[in-house]
Design an enzyme around this catalytic site. Structure first.
Site, PDB file in Angstrom:
ATOM      1  N   LEU A 193       0.811  -1.092  -0.091  1.00  0.00           N
ATOM      2  CA  LEU A 193       0.070   0.005   0.046  1.00  0.00           C
ATOM      3  C   LEU A 193       0.880   1.219   0.002  1.00  0.00           C
ATOM      4  O   LEU A 193       0.535   2.219  -0.983  1.00  0.00           O
ATOM      5  CB  LEU A 193      -0.842   0.108   1.242  1.00  0.00           C
ATOM      6  CG  LEU A 193      -1.927   1.111   1.291  1.00  0.00           C
ATOM      7  CD1 LEU A 193      -2.766   1.454  -0.138  1.00  0.00           C
ATOM      8  CD2 LEU A 193      -2.505   1.227   2.609  1.00  0.00           C
TER       9      LEU A 193
ATOM     10  N   LYS B  40      20.366   5.740  20.159  1.00  0.00           N
ATOM     11  CA  LYS B  40      20.038   4.460  20.956  1.00  0.00           C
ATOM     12  C   LYS B  40      20.979   3.218  21.053  1.00  0.00           C
ATOM     13  O   LYS B  40      20.952   2.558  21.924  1.00  0.00           O
ATOM     14  CB  LYS B  40      18.532   3.986  20.582  1.00  0.00           C
ATOM     15  CG  LYS B  40      17.589   5.200  21.214  1.00  0.00           C
ATOM     16  CD  LYS B  40      16.065   4.862  20.872  1.00  0.00           C
ATOM     17  CE  LYS B  40      15.254   5.838  21.068  1.00  0.00           C
ATOM     18  NZ  LYS B  40      15.082   6.877  20.203  1.00  0.00           N
TER      19      LYS B  40
END
Length: 254
Positions: free
Chosen positions: A42, A128
């Protein structure tokens, strides 16, 4: 940019925020082809309609799928590896899924690149990954180590690997800024895990510019880290609207 002239560039996870911004920039250069490799049909359909550009090709596939990745990387000159599972709590609750994509997927990108003699590969990482305390950061640290070591695996084959680490993208899909604005429009309280929380910030276009500059300058084995500003979450909220009500919810998983 001379480096990209007449080149085939592939972006893994190319239907994400970075992929959109980078593709928008690349199609205005003299690149031969931009390949968007991702697993969401999509999002590929929507991106294809948005750009409507013959330079862009779409490959449905997952970085976990070694064979599909090897097929997609044939004749590719440059890979920007942006595919990853990035939601910290989701990684804590679904650890093996995060490991499969972020670590095994990285290994597949490396092996496919060496096999098909891709010239340059740059992987997008995160702040991170520095001294990680959650699974997402730990998987990206492993991924970074794999990409740096891949230069030794490639040997004299002229495939070079480097990594880019930066902070939170201010205007990306799923950014806390978008969440805060949505909650504000609904007149709801803003959830904050810890009032002392700070984050590093970079704008989407700044991220694209930095990645492409690193791509031009890389020799292989580098971990590029930009100098970017940090801001506390409470400062950010006050800059959106000083009257917003803040609700402390405590530290989330990870």
């Amino acid at each position: 940019m001379k480096l990209l002239k007449d080149k085939i560039v592939m972006i893994t996870g190319g239907t994400g925020s970075f992929g959109h911004a980078c593709t928008k920039y690349l199609v205005n250069l003299k690149v031969k082809t931009v390949i968007i490799f991702s697993r969401d049909e999509l999002k590929q359909f929507e991106m294809k309609n948005k750009f409507n550009n013959k330079k862009i090709r779409f490959f449905l596939g997952d970085v976990r799928d070694k064979d599909r990745l090897e097929h997609a990387t044939r004749k590719v000159d440059i890979i920007i590896h942006a595919a990853a599972l990035k939601q910290v709590p989701a990684a804590e609750y679904n650890p093996m899924e995060c490991i499969k994509t972020n670590i095994y997927g990285a290994e597949n990108v490396i092996n496919a690149s060496i096999k098909n003699k891709v010239k340059k590969v740059i992987a997008l990482s995160t702040d991170k990954a520095a001294n990680p305390i959650n699974l997402y950061g730990a998987t990206k640290l492993c991924s970074d180590k794999l990409f740096i070591h891949a230069n030794s695996l490639a040997g004299d084959l002229n495939t070079r690997f480097s990594v880019v680490r930066y902070g939170n993208v201010l205007d990306s899909r799923g950014s806390v800024v978008s969440l805060f604005k949505k909650l504000l429009s609904m007149k709801k309280e803003i959830p904050v895990t810890d009032m002392r929380m700070t984050r590093f910030w970079i704008k989407k276009q700044e991220g694209v510019d930095f990645v492409l500059r690193c791509l031009r300058e890389m020799q292989g084995t580098e971990i590029f880290v930009p100098k970017i500003p940090s801001m506390s979450i409470t400062e950010l909220i006050k800059n959106i609207d000083k009257k917003i009500k803040i609700k402390k919810i405590g530290i989330r998983p990870g």
